[in-house]
Scaffold this motif. Structure first.
Motif, PDB file in Angstrom:
ATOM      1  N   MET A  60       0.814  -1.207   0.000  1.00 54.42           N
ATOM      2  CA  MET A  60       0.000   0.000   0.000  1.00 54.42           C
ATOM      3  C   MET A  60       0.851   1.261   0.000  1.00 54.42           C
ATOM      4  N   ARG A  61       2.016   1.172   0.587  1.00 58.32           N
ATOM      5  CA  ARG A  61       2.855   2.365   0.732  1.00 58.32           C
ATOM      6  C   ARG A  61       4.295   1.923   0.861  1.00 58.32           C
ATOM      7  N   LEU A  62       5.185   2.724   0.331  1.00 53.25           N
ATOM      8  CA  LEU A  62       6.612   2.469   0.456  1.00 53.25           C
ATOM      9  C   LEU A  62       7.269   3.764   0.901  1.00 53.25           C
ATOM     10  N   LYS A  63       7.815   3.763   2.116  1.00 52.63           N
ATOM     11  CA  LYS A  63       8.493   4.946   2.642  1.00 52.63           C
ATOM     12  C   LYS A  63       9.987   4.770   2.401  1.00 52.63           C
ATOM     13  N   ARG A  64      10.533   5.587   1.580  1.00 52.86           N
ATOM     14  CA  ARG A  64      11.942   5.482   1.221  1.00 52.86           C
ATOM     15  C   ARG A  64      12.803   6.130   2.286  1.00 52.86           C
ATOM     16  N   GLY A  65      14.040   5.722   2.313  1.00 50.56           N
ATOM     17  CA  GLY A  65      14.980   6.266   3.271  1.00 50.56           C
ATOM     18  C   GLY A  65      16.176   5.350   3.358  1.00 50.56           C
ATOM     19  N   THR A  66      16.925   5.470   4.417  1.00 57.70           N
ATOM     20  CA  THR A  66      18.080   4.588   4.589  1.00 57.70           C
ATOM     21  C   THR A  66      17.672   3.431   5.496  1.00 57.70           C
ATOM     22  N   THR A  67      18.015   3.482   6.736  1.00 59.48           N
ATOM     23  CA  THR A  67      17.661   2.384   7.633  1.00 59.48           C
ATOM     24  C   THR A  67      16.235   2.507   8.152  1.00 59.48           C
ATOM     25  N   ASP A  68      15.610   3.663   7.999  1.00 59.27           N
ATOM     26  CA  ASP A  68      14.255   3.859   8.499  1.00 59.27           C
ATOM     27  C   ASP A  68      13.183   3.662   7.429  1.00 59.27           C
ATOM     28  N   SER A  69      13.519   3.077   6.281  1.00 62.39           N
ATOM     29  CA  SER A  69      12.531   2.871   5.224  1.00 62.39           C
ATOM     30  C   SER A  69      11.608   1.709   5.595  1.00 62.39           C
ATOM     31  N   THR A  70      10.318   1.887   5.336  1.00 63.53           N
ATOM     32  CA  THR A  70       9.311   0.894   5.669  1.00 63.53           C
ATOM     33  C   THR A  70       8.365   0.710   4.493  1.00 63.53           C
ATOM     34  N   PHE A  71       7.589  -0.371   4.548  1.00 64.40           N
ATOM     35  CA  PHE A  71       6.523  -0.573   3.578  1.00 64.40           C
ATOM     36  C   PHE A  71       5.344  -1.236   4.270  1.00 64.40           C
ATOM     37  N   VAL A  72       4.138  -0.920   3.781  1.00 70.35           N
ATOM     38  CA  VAL A  72       2.898  -1.413   4.368  1.00 70.35           C
ATOM     39  C   VAL A  72       2.297  -2.430   3.412  1.00 70.35           C
ATOM     40  N   VAL A  73       1.984  -3.619   3.929  1.00 71.03           N
ATOM     41  CA  VAL A  73       1.388  -4.690   3.135  1.00 71.03           C
ATOM     42  C   VAL A  73       0.008  -4.985   3.704  1.00 71.03           C
ATOM     43  N   ARG A  74      -0.982  -5.114   2.804  1.00 70.12           N
ATOM     44  CA  ARG A  74      -2.360  -5.390   3.210  1.00 70.12           C
ATOM     45  C   ARG A  74      -2.846  -6.680   2.576  1.00 70.12           C
ATOM     46  N   LYS A  75      -3.512  -7.498   3.380  1.00 74.82           N
ATOM     47  CA  LYS A  75      -4.165  -8.692   2.867  1.00 74.82           C
ATOM     48  C   LYS A  75      -5.516  -8.826   3.544  1.00 74.82           C
ATOM     49  N   VAL A  76      -6.408  -9.601   2.932  1.00 74.62           N
ATOM     50  CA  VAL A  76      -7.714  -9.865   3.519  1.00 74.62           C
ATOM     51  C   VAL A  76      -7.710 -11.310   3.996  1.00 74.62           C
ATOM     52  N   SER A  77      -7.883 -11.501   5.292  1.00 67.85           N
ATOM     53  CA  SER A  77      -7.867 -12.825   5.899  1.00 67.85           C
ATOM     54  C   SER A  77      -9.209 -13.079   6.564  1.00 67.85           C
ATOM     55  N   ASP A  78      -9.960 -14.053   6.046  1.00 66.57           N
ATOM     56  CA  ASP A  78     -11.294 -14.403   6.554  1.00 66.57           C
ATOM     57  C   ASP A  78     -12.234 -13.194   6.559  1.00 66.57           C
ATOM     58  N   GLY A  79     -12.159 -12.381   5.524  1.00 63.13           N
ATOM     59  CA  GLY A  79     -13.042 -11.228   5.397  1.00 63.13           C
ATOM     60  C   GLY A  79     -12.618 -10.011   6.191  1.00 63.13           C
ATOM     61  N   VAL A  80     -11.495 -10.097   6.869  1.00 61.91           N
ATOM     62  CA  VAL A  80     -10.998  -8.983   7.678  1.00 61.91           C
ATOM     63  C   VAL A  80      -9.701  -8.476   7.064  1.00 61.91           C
ATOM     64  N   GLY A  81      -9.612  -7.193   6.819  1.00 63.71           N
ATOM     65  CA  GLY A  81      -8.400  -6.608   6.269  1.00 63.71           C
ATOM     66  C   GLY A  81      -7.310  -6.518   7.312  1.00 63.71           C
ATOM     67  N   VAL A  82      -6.133  -7.011   6.967  1.00 66.87           N
ATOM     68  CA  VAL A  82      -4.992  -6.993   7.895  1.00 66.87           C
ATOM     69  C   VAL A  82      -3.861  -6.234   7.225  1.00 66.87           C
ATOM     70  N   GLU A  83      -3.354  -5.224   7.905  1.00 68.90           N
ATOM     71  CA  GLU A  83      -2.219  -4.454   7.398  1.00 68.90           C
ATOM     72  C   GLU A  83      -1.048  -4.632   8.343  1.00 68.90           C
ATOM     73  N   ARG A  84       0.122  -4.720   7.757  1.00 69.33           N
ATOM     74  CA  ARG A  84       1.320  -4.875   8.570  1.00 69.33           C
ATOM     75  C   ARG A  84       2.411  -3.967   8.024  1.00 69.33           C
ATOM     76  N   ILE A  85       3.111  -3.317   8.905  1.00 70.36           N
ATOM     77  CA  ILE A  85       4.202  -2.422   8.533  1.00 70.36           C
ATOM     78  C   ILE A  85       5.507  -3.166   8.759  1.00 70.36           C
ATOM     79  N   PHE A  86       6.314  -3.243   7.705  1.00 72.38           N
ATOM     80  CA  PHE A  86       7.598  -3.926   7.782  1.00 72.38           C
ATOM     81  C   PHE A  86       8.730  -2.927   7.610  1.00 72.38           C
TER      82      PHE A  86
END
Length: 115
Positions: A47-73
């Motif tokens: 869903m999103r990719l935050k660029r940077g050096t060591t602080d760069s993150t990305f958000v992944v979304r999936k639908v599990s059993d009808g419930v949306g689950v987002e996780r920030i890595f």
């Protein structure tokens, strides 16, 4: 300032594939449960990719059993074993938070090859 960049460059990962918002990825993370360690796969749409050096993150979304689950890595975290790009999606925005309000077929993303 140069010292900070040198320290950060030591912690950067070199095996990160190129991906962007709209792509479907599999993130293999190491989970430690007591004495045992295992790999858990989280597959979803970026869903999103935050660029940077060591602080760069990305958000992944999936639908599990009808419930949306987002996780920030954190992109350069040592707990991430590997990242696989499953398919490349064609979206026009860099942050696709509008997927939260869509359900079913409306939430599909066209592949980049189709355009």
């Amino acid at each position: 300032m140069n010292i900070i960049k040198k320290i950060e460059s030591e912690h950067l990962r070199a095996d990160v594939p190129k991906f962007r918002a709209g792509d479907t990825v599999k993130v293999h993370t190491r989970i430690i449960e007591g004495e045992k360690e295992r790999i858990q796969v989280f597959q979803g749409v970026v869903m999103r990719l935050k660029r940077g050096t060591t602080d760069s993150t990305f958000v992944v979304r999936k639908v599990s059993d009808g419930v949306g689950v987002e996780r920030i890595f954190p992109l350069h975290a040592p707990t991430i074993d590997r990242i696989e790009v499953v398919s490349e999606g064609m979206v026009r925005q860099s942050r696709i938070y509008y997927l939260r309000s869509l359900r079913g077929k409306a939430a599909r993303i066209k592949t980049r090859n189709a355009w």
